[in-house]
Design a protein around this motif. Structure first.
Motif, PDB file in Angstrom:
ATOM      1  N   SER A 256      35.535 -17.675  22.554  1.00  0.00           N
ATOM      2  CA  SER A 256      36.832 -17.056  22.854  1.00  0.00           C
ATOM      3  C   SER A 256      37.698 -16.993  21.599  1.00  0.00           C
ATOM      4  N   CYS A 257      38.790 -16.229  21.686  1.00  0.00           N
ATOM      5  CA  CYS A 257      39.655 -16.070  20.526  1.00  0.00           C
ATOM      6  C   CYS A 257      40.337 -17.377  20.139  1.00  0.00           C
TER       7      CYS A 257
ATOM      8  N   CYS B 235      35.074 -15.518  28.919  1.00  0.00           N
ATOM      9  CA  CYS B 235      36.523 -15.752  28.963  1.00  0.00           C
ATOM     10  C   CYS B 235      37.218 -14.717  29.850  1.00  0.00           C
ATOM     11  N   ILE B 236      36.684 -13.503  29.871  1.00  0.00           N
ATOM     12  CA  ILE B 236      37.293 -12.461  30.703  1.00  0.00           C
ATOM     13  C   ILE B 236      36.442 -12.224  31.954  1.00  0.00           C
TER      14      ILE B 236
HETATM   15  S1  SF4 Z   1      39.635 -12.231  27.051  1.00  0.00           S
HETATM   16 FE1  SF4 Z   1      41.594 -12.497  26.003  1.00  0.00          FE
HETATM   17  S2  SF4 Z   1      41.791 -14.708  25.854  1.00  0.00           S
HETATM   18 FE2  SF4 Z   1      39.629 -14.315  26.242  1.00  0.00          FE
HETATM   19  S3  SF4 Z   1      38.643 -14.146  24.248  1.00  0.00           S
HETATM   20 FE3  SF4 Z   1      39.237 -12.092  24.846  1.00  0.00          FE
HETATM   21  S4  SF4 Z   1      41.241 -11.791  23.887  1.00  0.00           S
HETATM   22 FE4  SF4 Z   1      40.851 -13.985  23.951  1.00  0.00          FE
END
Ligand code: SF4
Length: 671
Positions: free
Chosen positions: A324-325, A388-389
């Motif tokens: 993830s970021c 993460c999403i």
């Molecule tokens: S979904 Fe949003 S929080 Fe998750 S890695 Fe991607 S940018 Fe980051």
């Protein structure tokens, strides 16, 4: 007057006709500061979009009719909707690429990495403003940018040269002292690392103290002697997850550590020194001694439900996801690899790892660290947001999942009853080996890693736009899944509407408009998405809206926290929601509601929330006149015969946007 970092960057980017000097110059000290809460208009130097919000942002940009972006740098990233189980995501990527090539935007191809990680590596510059159609855009604060998450329409306006409006924030200083335990005498200069406690534990400690509402209306600045021991990737982990505080953004100074990072990226010329003045003032200060920290975890289902890992020790773990970021830098990945090296992932655990960018993944491959991860049994994912999403890796029923991510809202993982904990890469890797929650300090001395002085630089997956002279030759490629922006109407004289749904506190944009692999491909198709709106709260929400015609949603405190997704406003707009009345709002979502032409009001007396029930017939009589004059708004409950006073914090410009029927209509009318 001595200035903090936030004040310096805001003063140097105000656009109300003043020609303010660049940050760091003497003249800036003579500038007047806006009052906290006052609407300010900022010139935006850089923008970014990701693909889940980007299609809508580029449809909006197209609708504005501006031929080329007017920013210094705009980048379109493909990182969210990378699972291609149908034509929809691939079509969206093609559409975004064609828009980018035509309109003067850099295009980061699928596989090149997560927007915030790549932007930090290749585009971010200290002292610049950045808005992104993603709530974790504050990652750029790790190198001294004023970087903020925004709705797609705000990003479209900024790309067209328009200002970005925010309330003037208050500023909190988080003063860091000491050094993370186990890093004796090492400084970030040497880019060395040897600790079981890391940047994730710093931001979890801030979340523990401030909660998910603690940053609302504020910029969180980091300072104090402790920052000298934190590398840019560590700083970026901290500013990234400042989004979970509800903060406008978070920021570190740009110092010698920043210079070393940019030099390692071959971009030393992009560095400027940006420090707060010696006697800079802050609205409040929080002290954290880094040496006192221990491994922490955010427990289900909120990023501020923080406990020491040692108190969770022994809980059986079914899944570990690293990436993830927040935690996918080379530094994080090298730590994980060193912990896994020569061992095997516990048989009861599924471990997935998604390095944050092509740069990170390639360097891991070249130095053998990737082989150590694979040999240990890790499932390597592409450099993207992935789990993460909710793009794959949903845990099993009732499973415990440890993730190095930034959000653990109920259901976000794709499994409604999963128990998701947010942890550091060290804690995640330890659990992957033992099969249970484990304080990583129990594994013995932390392995040491070192980062190279020069990173691998190859931008072959970042496509430049075509020259302006050739832009007419680029056709915009619309797939059949791309539907137009939902229609809006100017604010009527009065609104009679049903309270179609009443929800509690801390409703997230994931509740309002869920994500996940099944839904995300339809981000360009608002009519299709409508059936999923609020599905976690009321499976028949869309049907109830359609029956009601016009409707109002009643919310508790911190309504709309979480992601910046404007779909959480556009889909309600499509369904006929005219107003949301809540105890309090999260900043980006309130702005997105205004941009969509939906009025966000709060109860003057929060106790009135208890007097309204789902299904009540409500009326906002004279709302148009109230917005025109800025006077108090009265909500009538025709079911009970009661009336309630409402408040709003709308600037004159926001009231004008609501009267016009949304930002797009307002922008068109202003041209
Ligand atoms: S979904 Fe949003 S929080 Fe998750 S890695 Fe991607 S940018 Fe980051």
């Amino acid at each position: 007057m001595p200035l903090n970092l936030t004040q310096k960057l805001i003063l140097s980017h105000l656009t109300d006709g003043n020609d303010f000097p660049a940050p760091g110059t003497d003249e800036i000290a003579n500038a007047m500061l806006p009052d906290p809460g006052q609407d300010i208009a900022l010139r935006i130097d850089q923008t970014l979009t990701q693909d889940a919000t980007g299609t809508m942002a580029y449809l909006e940009f197209e609708a504005m009719g501006v031929p080329r972006v007017k920013t210094e740098c705009s980048v379109a990233y493909i990182d969210h909707n990378t699972l291609q189980s149908g034509f929809e995501n691939a079509d969206d990527h093609r559409f975004i690429r064609s828009c980018a090539r035509k309109h003067g935007i850099w295009f980061s191809r699928p596989g090149n990495g997560i927007c915030h990680q790549v932007h930090l590596e290749r585009f971010g510059k200290p002292g610049k403003t950045l808005i992104g159609s993603d709530s974790h855009t504050p990652t750029g604060g790790g190198i001294g940018m004023l970087a903020m998450g925004a709705g797609g329409l705000d990003v479209a306006v900024a790309m067209g040269g328009g200002a970005y409006h925010i309330p003037m924030p208050r500023v909190t200083l988080v003063r860091l002292t000491g050094a993370l335990p186990g890093v004796p005498g090492e400084s970030a200069d040497s880019l060395g690392w040897k600790s079981w406690v890391s940047a994730k534990d710093v931001i979890l400690e801030v979340l523990r103290r401030l909660t998910v509402k603690g940053g609302v209306g504020r910029v969180i600045e980091y300072g104090g002697p402790g920052i000298a021991g934190l590398t840019v990737p560590e700083r970026a982990t901290i500013t990234n997850m400042g989004a979970e505080l509800g903060a406008t953004t978070s920021m570190f100074p740009s110092d010698e550590i920043t210079k070393a990072f940019l030099a390692a990226q071959g971009r030393e010329e992009d560095w400027i020194e940006l420090l707060p003045d010696e006697d800079a003032e802050y609205d409040n200060t929080i002290e954290i001694d880094l040496g006192e920290l221990e491994p922490l975890a955010a427990c289900p289902h909120m990023p501020d439900k923080v406990k020491p890992v040692r108190k969770l020790a022994g809980i059986k773990v079914d899944q570990v996801c690293i990436g993830s970021c927040t935690n996918s830098s080379l530094q994080d990945m090298l730590k994980v690899s060193a912990i896994l090296k020569g061992k095997t992932v516990h048989p009861g655990v599924s471990l997935s790892i998604a390095p944050g960018s092509k740069q990170v993944l390639t360097m891991l491959a070249q130095n053998g660290a990737l082989a150590d991860m694979i040999a240990a049994g890790a499932r390597i994912l592409e450099s993207a947001c992935g789990p993460c999403i909710g793009m794959g890796q949903s845990p099993g029923s009732g499973a415990v999942s440890l993730r190095t991510f930034n959000r653990n809202f109920e259901g976000r993982s794709g499994t409604a009853d999963a128990q998701v904990y947010l942890v550091s890469p060290e804690t995640a890797a330890a659990a992957a080996l033992t099969g249970v929650f484990t304080d990583p300090r129990d594994l013995g001395p932390a392995p040491a890693i070192a980062l190279p002085a020069r990173f691998l630089i190859d931008d072959n997956m970042i496509e430049p736009p075509v020259p302006e002279a050739d832009m007419d030759g680029v056709e915009i490629e619309y797939g059949p899944n791309i539907k137009p922006f939902p229609a809006s109407e100017p604010m009527p004289a009065g609104i009679a509407a049903k309270a179609v749904l009443k929800v509690g506190d801390n409703i997230t944009t994931d509740h309002i408009m869920p994500a996940g692999a099944k839904i995300l491909p339809y981000r360009s198709n608002i009519p299709y998405l409508a059936q999923f709106c609020f599905a976690q709260c009321d499976l028949d929400f869309a049907e109830h809206c359609q029956q009601a015609g016009r409707s109002i949603v009643i919310g508790g405190a911190n309504y709309g926290q979480g992601s910046s997704r404007e779909h959480a406003a556009l889909v309600p707009l499509y369904l006929g929601v005219k107003a949301v009345i809540a105890k309090t709002f999260a900043r980006i979502h309130a702005a997105n509601l205004v941009n969509a032409g939906i009025a966000p009001f709060t109860f003057a007396d929060p106790a009135d929330y208890d007097h309204i029930e789902t299904g009540d017939d409500l009326a906002l009589e004279g709302i148009r006149a109230n917005l025109e004059s800025g006077t108090v708004v009265l909500l009538k409950n025709n079911t009970t015969g009661e009336s309630y006073m409402l408040r709003h914090e709308l600037s004159p410009r926001q009231r004008a946007i609501l009267l016009a029927g949304g930002l797009l209509e307002y922008t068109k009318a202003s041209e």
